[in-house]
Design an enzyme around this catalytic site. Structure first.
Site, PDB file in Angstrom:
ATOM      1  N   GLN A   1       3.076 -14.091  13.229  1.00 54.23           N
ATOM      2  CA  GLN A   1       3.645 -13.287  14.321  1.00 54.23           C
ATOM      3  C   GLN A   1       4.043 -11.904  13.809  1.00 54.23           C
ATOM      4  O   GLN A   1       5.026 -11.780  13.079  1.00 54.23           O
ATOM      5  CB  GLN A   1       4.876 -14.005  14.887  1.00 54.23           C
ATOM      6  N   GLY A   2       3.295 -10.886  14.188  1.00 50.28           N
ATOM      7  CA  GLY A   2       3.601  -9.513  13.754  1.00 50.28           C
ATOM      8  C   GLY A   2       4.391  -8.758  14.797  1.00 50.28           C
ATOM      9  O   GLY A   2       3.863  -7.858  15.458  1.00 50.28           O
ATOM     10  N   TYR A   3       5.643  -9.138  14.984  1.00 54.08           N
ATOM     11  CA  TYR A   3       6.524  -8.446  15.936  1.00 54.08           C
ATOM     12  C   TYR A   3       7.478  -7.506  15.188  1.00 54.08           C
ATOM     13  O   TYR A   3       7.443  -6.298  15.366  1.00 54.08           O
ATOM     14  CB  TYR A   3       7.363  -9.461  16.725  1.00 54.08           C
TER      15      TYR A   3
ATOM     16  N   GLU B   1       8.513 -19.533  22.954  1.00 51.55           N
ATOM     17  CA  GLU B   1       9.064 -19.785  21.619  1.00 51.55           C
ATOM     18  C   GLU B   1      10.281 -20.698  21.710  1.00 51.55           C
ATOM     19  O   GLU B   1      10.628 -21.390  20.767  1.00 51.55           O
ATOM     20  CB  GLU B   1       9.437 -18.437  20.978  1.00 51.55           C
TER      21      GLU B   1
ATOM     22  N   SER C   1      18.663 -13.383  17.328  1.00 49.01           N
ATOM     23  CA  SER C   1      19.861 -13.778  16.568  1.00 49.01           C
ATOM     24  C   SER C   1      20.910 -14.396  17.507  1.00 49.01           C
ATOM     25  O   SER C   1      20.894 -14.182  18.722  1.00 49.01           O
ATOM     26  CB  SER C   1      20.460 -12.561  15.862  1.00 49.01           C
ATOM     27  N   ASN C   2      21.836 -15.159  16.914  1.00 48.18           N
ATOM     28  CA  ASN C   2      22.844 -15.829  17.739  1.00 48.18           C
ATOM     29  C   ASN C   2      23.740 -14.827  18.471  1.00 48.18           C
ATOM     30  O   ASN C   2      24.213 -15.105  19.566  1.00 48.18           O
ATOM     31  CB  ASN C   2      23.668 -16.799  16.874  1.00 48.18           C
ATOM     32  N   GLU C   3      23.949 -13.651  17.859  1.00 51.01           N
ATOM     33  CA  GLU C   3      24.756 -12.631  18.565  1.00 51.01           C
ATOM     34  C   GLU C   3      24.027 -12.186  19.833  1.00 51.01           C
ATOM     35  O   GLU C   3      24.641 -12.028  20.891  1.00 51.01           O
ATOM     36  CB  GLU C   3      25.008 -11.410  17.659  1.00 51.01           C
TER      37      GLU C   3
HETATM   38  C1  FAD Z   1      13.484 -16.470   8.098  1.00 53.48           C
HETATM   39  C2  FAD Z   1      13.039 -15.482   9.125  1.00 53.48           C
HETATM   40  C3  FAD Z   1      11.766 -15.573   9.648  1.00 53.48           C
HETATM   41  C4  FAD Z   1      11.308 -14.628  10.557  1.00 53.48           C
HETATM   42  N1  FAD Z   1      10.018 -14.702  11.001  1.00 53.48           N
HETATM   43  C5  FAD Z   1       9.517 -13.711  11.769  1.00 53.48           C
HETATM   44  C6  FAD Z   1       8.131 -13.676  12.112  1.00 53.48           C
HETATM   45  O1  FAD Z   1       7.349 -14.569  11.736  1.00 53.48           O
HETATM   46  N2  FAD Z   1       7.678 -12.646  12.856  1.00 53.48           N
HETATM   47  C7  FAD Z   1       8.494 -11.654  13.303  1.00 53.48           C
HETATM   48  O2  FAD Z   1       8.023 -10.758  13.990  1.00 53.48           O
HETATM   49  N3  FAD Z   1       9.820 -11.651  12.997  1.00 53.48           N
HETATM   50  C8  FAD Z   1      10.341 -12.654  12.235  1.00 53.48           C
HETATM   51  N4  FAD Z   1      11.687 -12.656  11.884  1.00 53.48           N
HETATM   52  C9  FAD Z   1      12.491 -11.530  12.288  1.00 53.48           C
HETATM   53  C10 FAD Z   1      13.585 -11.868  13.285  1.00 53.48           C
HETATM   54  O3  FAD Z   1      13.064 -11.983  14.576  1.00 53.48           O
HETATM   55  C11 FAD Z   1      14.612 -10.735  13.175  1.00 53.48           C
HETATM   56  O4  FAD Z   1      15.214 -10.834  11.891  1.00 53.48           O
HETATM   57  C12 FAD Z   1      15.668 -10.823  14.228  1.00 53.48           C
HETATM   58  O5  FAD Z   1      15.127 -10.511  15.485  1.00 53.48           O
HETATM   59  C13 FAD Z   1      16.840  -9.850  13.941  1.00 53.48           C
HETATM   60  O6  FAD Z   1      16.347  -8.568  13.701  1.00 53.48           O
HETATM   61  P1  FAD Z   1      16.761  -7.730  12.389  1.00 53.48           P
HETATM   62  O7  FAD Z   1      16.567  -8.613  11.203  1.00 53.48           O
HETATM   63  O8  FAD Z   1      16.034  -6.437  12.429  1.00 53.48           O
HETATM   64  O9  FAD Z   1      18.327  -7.479  12.519  1.00 53.48           O
HETATM   65  P2  FAD Z   1      19.020  -6.388  13.426  1.00 53.48           P
HETATM   66  O10 FAD Z   1      18.404  -6.372  14.785  1.00 53.48           O
HETATM   67  O11 FAD Z   1      19.095  -5.122  12.683  1.00 53.48           O
HETATM   68  O12 FAD Z   1      20.461  -7.024  13.557  1.00 53.48           O
HETATM   69  C14 FAD Z   1      21.398  -7.015  12.472  1.00 53.48           C
HETATM   70  C15 FAD Z   1      22.644  -7.737  12.927  1.00 53.48           C
HETATM   71  O13 FAD Z   1      23.208  -7.048  14.045  1.00 53.48           O
HETATM   72  C16 FAD Z   1      23.338  -7.924  15.152  1.00 53.48           C
HETATM   73  N5  FAD Z   1      23.029  -7.207  16.388  1.00 53.48           N
HETATM   74  C17 FAD Z   1      21.930  -6.427  16.626  1.00 53.48           C
HETATM   75  N6  FAD Z   1      21.982  -5.939  17.891  1.00 53.48           N
HETATM   76  C18 FAD Z   1      23.103  -6.438  18.456  1.00 53.48           C
HETATM   77  C19 FAD Z   1      23.704  -6.293  19.744  1.00 53.48           C
HETATM   78  N7  FAD Z   1      23.124  -5.595  20.709  1.00 53.48           N
HETATM   79  N8  FAD Z   1      24.872  -6.963  19.986  1.00 53.48           N
HETATM   80  C20 FAD Z   1      25.457  -7.719  19.015  1.00 53.48           C
HETATM   81  N9  FAD Z   1      24.947  -7.868  17.761  1.00 53.48           N
HETATM   82  C21 FAD Z   1      23.778  -7.243  17.496  1.00 53.48           C
HETATM   83  C22 FAD Z   1      22.326  -9.034  14.909  1.00 53.48           C
HETATM   84  O14 FAD Z   1      22.717 -10.230  15.531  1.00 53.48           O
HETATM   85  C23 FAD Z   1      22.376  -9.164  13.407  1.00 53.48           C
HETATM   86  O15 FAD Z   1      23.446  -9.974  13.008  1.00 53.48           O
HETATM   87  C24 FAD Z   1      12.176 -13.602  10.994  1.00 53.48           C
HETATM   88  C25 FAD Z   1      13.472 -13.532  10.481  1.00 53.48           C
HETATM   89  C26 FAD Z   1      13.907 -14.452   9.555  1.00 53.48           C
HETATM   90  C27 FAD Z   1      15.293 -14.330   9.004  1.00 53.48           C
END
Ligand code: FAD
Length: 400
Positions: A128-130, A246, A385-387
């Site tokens: 998944q390249g998101y 998903e 994320s849970n947030e």
């Molecule tokens: C093990 C693992 C596997 C993954 N696999 C894939 C994959 O196969 N393909 C893919 O595309 N992605 C994948 N992901 C990415 C995943 O979808 C993102 O990590 C996730 O969406 C969070 O984005 P970020 O890491 O950029 O954190 P950020 O969006 O930068 O967030 C950082 C922190 O801020 C909080 N936050 C952000 N915005 C808000 C808001 N509006 N209100 C409150 N809190 C907020 C978040 O909850 C988090 O705690 C994977 C991630 C992990 C950890």
């Protein structure tokens, strides 16, 4: 509104049939790996997919028209649950549960014929390249660029956190095709052959030392226009449709139940004050508490399934299932490491490798829980994320 949370006689017979199939066909070596937290390889997953395919169960969530089982949500749940309980590998979701529904709904006939059968037959691995650096929760900020050049798009950019990109034959990828449009409007959905020149996959080691996720760099990657899904610049619609799929079985109840049983085995064999830890009132109360929470979550999950079976959309409940499901699994692994006490401190990640024959001083049951405890931190981040899930509940359910 009334809800029937009991399984019918037919559903119970179906579960018995699945359990019996698992007893006869799940290879003992794979089962041993799953039940003991040992890492599975690409071939473990694909071989299991082929076994299910041979039985006609390769696509539990697919319609019959595409070679799936045509099962409703309750049968899918019972199937997932029985597989988790038996120690079967989880079905690889990226092909089966993510890109496949998009192709069925929005792909061309040629794309459906080319890409769906290998997913079902366990012959192709998708990733998944998101996400990108700077585009995770705020996914619409993604910047990977695709520029049309004759019968190709030329793609440049970087994806990150790409799970099992190092196993993947194909990637479904969100790219920006119109940088002048509003963020959600200029995105397209491309299918990219991972063996294309210009793709580099670099491992990211997670907290536990594992290699599951990757950075994927795309430099001048040429993608045939035939691999565009649906219409150019309409990719956001397909991306959101995919995220809806998903969340099917997002609560991970079967897995949590399996790991709870493992926690009890560990707490039975570890002793404190001369008796099994599971009989120590304070520890036993904590195990009971997580078990009760899991039972409550299961009832919530059944309510969602009951709604889905009646064609009512699950809506915000999926966010509740995601939050509670991830917290419960994390708590179970936290309790495992506590039960192991000092034995949880020296952990040897190599003990998670198949065929490990090192001289790890720990008993078998103590070798992998700490690595898994660390690995489980991911549950509250990925899949939204849970947030972010709490924001959805606050907005949609509480009206805040
Ligand atoms: C093990 C693992 C596997 C993954 N696999 C894939 C994959 O196969 N393909 C893919 O595309 N992605 C994948 N992901 C990415 C995943 O979808 C993102 O990590 C996730 O969406 C969070 O984005 P970020 O890491 O950029 O954190 P950020 O969006 O930068 O967030 C950082 C922190 O801020 C909080 N936050 C952000 N915005 C808000 C808001 N509006 N209100 C409150 N809190 C907020 C978040 O909850 C988090 O705690 C994977 C991630 C992990 C950890």
């Amino acid at each position: 509104m009334t809800m029937d949370l009991d399984f019918t006689a037919e559903e119970r017979a179906f579960r018995a049939e699945v359990r019996s199939f698992l007893r006869d066909h799940l290879p003992a070596a794979v089962r041993h790996k799953v039940l003991n937290g040992i890492c599975l390889e690409r071939e473990d997953y694909l071989a299991w997919q082929r076994v299910l395919h041979a039985r006609g169960w390769g696509g539990p969530s697919w319609p019959v028209a595409f070679g799936g089982t045509g099962w409703g949500p309750v049968r899918q749940y019972l199937f997932d649950d029985a597989c988790a309980e038996a120690g079967a590998p989880r079905l690889v979701p990226f092909g089966l549960k993510m890109v496949a529904p998009v192709l069925m709904a929005f792909g061309s006939a040629a794309q459906q014929q080319r890409f769906l059968p290998p997913i079902l037959a366990g012959e192709a691995w998708w990733c998944q390249g998101y996400s990108e650096p700077g585009a995770g929760s705020d996914l619409a900020a993604l910047r990977t660029r695709a520029v049309r050049d004759g019968e190709h798009y030329v793609v440049n950019g970087q994806k990150t956190w790409t799970t099992f990109a190092h196993y993947a034959d194909w990637m479904f990828c969100l790219v920006r095709t119109d940088p002048a449009a509003k963020p959600q409007r200029g995105i397209s959905f491309l299918l990219i052959d991972m063996s294309s020149p210009g793709i580099r996959v670099r491992p990211i080691r997670t907290l536990d030392g594992a290699h599951e996720v990757n950075e994927v760099w795309l430099e001048g990657v040429r993608v045939p226009v035939a691999n565009l899904v649906g219409e150019e610049n309409r990719g956001w619609t397909y991306a959101k449709f995919l995220l809806g799929h998903e969340r099917s079985n997002i609560a991970g109840i079967g897995i949590a139940r399996r790991e709870l049983a493992r926690l009890k085995r560990i707490a039975r064999s570890e002793t404190g004050d001369g008796r099994p830890l599971l009989e120590a009132p304070l520890f036993a109360a904590r195990v009971a508490r997580v078990e009760i929470e899991l039972m409550a979550l299961e009832i919530t999950n059944l309510r969602v399934l009951s709604a889905e079976a009646e064609q009512r959309a699950p809506g915000v409940e999926a966010s509740i299932l995601k939050i509670r499901g991830s917290e419960i699994q994390q708590e179970i692994f936290a309790l495992m490491t506590e039960a192991l006490g000092l034995q949880a401190l020296p952990y040897d990640r190599e003990a998670m490798a198949a065929g490990y024959a090192g001289d790890c001083p720990l008993p078998v049951h103590a070798r992998t829980p700490t690595s898994q405890y660390l690995n489980m931190r991911k549950l509250s981040i990925y899949g939204g994320s849970n947030e972010i899930q709490r924001n959805i509940i606050a907005r949609s359910m509480l009206g805040l």
